[in-house]
Design an enzyme around this catalytic site. Sequence first.
Site, PDB file in Angstrom:
ATOM      1  N   ARG A   1       7.830  -8.865  -4.031  1.00  0.00           N
ATOM      2  CA  ARG A   1       7.804 -10.322  -4.056  1.00  0.00           C
ATOM      3  C   ARG A   1       7.091 -10.869  -5.278  1.00  0.00           C
ATOM      4  O   ARG A   1       7.461 -11.910  -5.807  1.00  0.00           O
ATOM      5  CB  ARG A   1       7.123 -10.843  -2.782  1.00  0.00           C
TER       6      ARG A   1
ATOM      7  N   ASP B   1       4.229  -2.639  18.682  1.00  0.00           N
ATOM      8  CA  ASP B   1       4.383  -1.642  17.623  1.00  0.00           C
ATOM      9  C   ASP B   1       4.636  -0.258  18.230  1.00  0.00           C
ATOM     10  O   ASP B   1       5.530   0.481  17.802  1.00  0.00           O
ATOM     11  CB  ASP B   1       3.126  -1.618  16.745  1.00  0.00           C
TER      12      ASP B   1
ATOM     13  N   THR C   1       0.821  -1.215   0.000  1.00  0.00           N
ATOM     14  CA  THR C   1       0.000   0.000   0.000  1.00  0.00           C
ATOM     15  C   THR C   1       0.851   1.258   0.000  1.00  0.00           C
ATOM     16  O   THR C   1       0.623   2.191  -0.760  1.00  0.00           O
ATOM     17  CB  THR C   1      -0.932  -0.003   1.222  1.00  0.00           C
TER      18      THR C   1
ATOM     19  N   LYS D   1       8.157   2.383  18.045  1.00  0.00           N
ATOM     20  CA  LYS D   1       8.105   3.805  17.701  1.00  0.00           C
ATOM     21  C   LYS D   1       8.595   4.669  18.862  1.00  0.00           C
ATOM     22  O   LYS D   1       9.292   5.664  18.653  1.00  0.00           O
ATOM     23  CB  LYS D   1       6.667   4.166  17.312  1.00  0.00           C
TER      24      LYS D   1
ATOM     25  N   GLU E   1      11.184   9.518   8.535  1.00  0.00           N
ATOM     26  CA  GLU E   1      10.004  10.216   9.052  1.00  0.00           C
ATOM     27  C   GLU E   1       8.784   9.310   9.119  1.00  0.00           C
ATOM     28  O   GLU E   1       7.991   9.371  10.057  1.00  0.00           O
ATOM     29  CB  GLU E   1       9.695  11.433   8.172  1.00  0.00           C
TER      30      GLU E   1
END
Length: 440
Positions: free
Chosen positions: A46, A203, A14, A207, A131
């Site tokens: 892939r 996750d 995406t 970050k 970023e």
Amino acid sequence: MQAPLKIGVAGLGTVGASVVRLIDRRANALSAACGRAITVQAVSARSRGRDRGLPLERLRWFDDPVALARDPGIDVFVELIGGEEGPAREAVTAALDAGKPVVTANKALLARHGVDLARRAEKAGVALNFEAAVAGGVPIVKTLREGLLGNTIERVYGILNGTCNYILSRMEAEGLSFEACLKDAQRLGYAEADPTFDVGGFDTAHKLAILTSLAFGTEIDAEAIHVEGITQITPADLAAADELGYRIKLLGVATRTEAGVEQRVHPTMVPKSAPIAQVNGVTNAVAIDADAVQELTLVGPGAGGEATASAVVGDITDIARGFRPAPFGVPAAELAKPARAPMQAHKGGYYVRLSVVDRPGAAAAIATRMAERAISLESIVQRRKGRVHGGDDPAKVAGSVPVILITYATTEAAIRAALEAMMSDGYIAETPQTIRIERE
């Protein structure tokens, strides 16, 4: 005008497909702003046969992202594969060692190997930009690394995972269970088939590790982060928070303390008046406490193809303009060794939900255990049995009464010791629910 900047993109999911489209769509504007054209020359993914809605016939195709990273026909390598090891790490390392600037959105790679990659980039004299690795389209990396250099930062915290924020927002608004909201998030594509990485807080931890390094000038120390997820949050907790003037958010928090840098990820009660409490759905937000600007909150889309591609293209334009800051704000050799503040030393308010055995002496025993640890209570709420507004009664054991305590500031060690003693006394029917309170 300078020669075009030739881009190679590894990963055409995406985000990768959105990057290619965005560069094509904004070609004239990017050229005018940077003084040179920016063109995607080659890609790697892939599956070559998959329809991505892109004119791939004009691009050179590489089955191996490492080969693309080393290709002399590109000037900048963009890594959008993901993962802390394997092809992503190998390709990024190959590009840097070949003297090519790298743009990546890979928070797991940076949380594990960011300092090593920064050293490689500095040795080669090229950029390592990321970023898009934190908060998607929210420009938090540039804000910390460049915009706030005149500040001493005391705390950085935020909603860094849209999946968790979506689930908690739906649970609060509709009184739904965690399981029901998760299933809906998976149906809408906000959560993976295996959601553990998101709902378990991992996750967010990746970050936060990056933000901590940028905010405090330390080496990345992901292993030091205390991590809790949202799976144990109930509609009753959200309803109680609402009545007490709070909302529950999964926050990543990094704070400068006398003992060192405290890093933690966990469900948190925040006052409704706080800007971050107003952030719902899949939106991300990062708040910064600093001496000059005092309080600053950035809010925006934390994921999605277009939003993340915006951050990636912003990094590419920096390279096109010749701007090359140190990846983590200062040269890697000058990053401080992190001093870990132990979680047991954390000090703050707590929400505690107890299922108290309904017999004489229970309340007195609880008060005694709190007093023994010098824990002062701001409020005590005893709920009636049966249906609780916004969720099922949290006291599921027959003969028990749900009691909610809000404490004044105390330490993690004190609250844990008090609860352990209460359990030993036999007055608590279930494992207590504990949620930390983050003040404004």
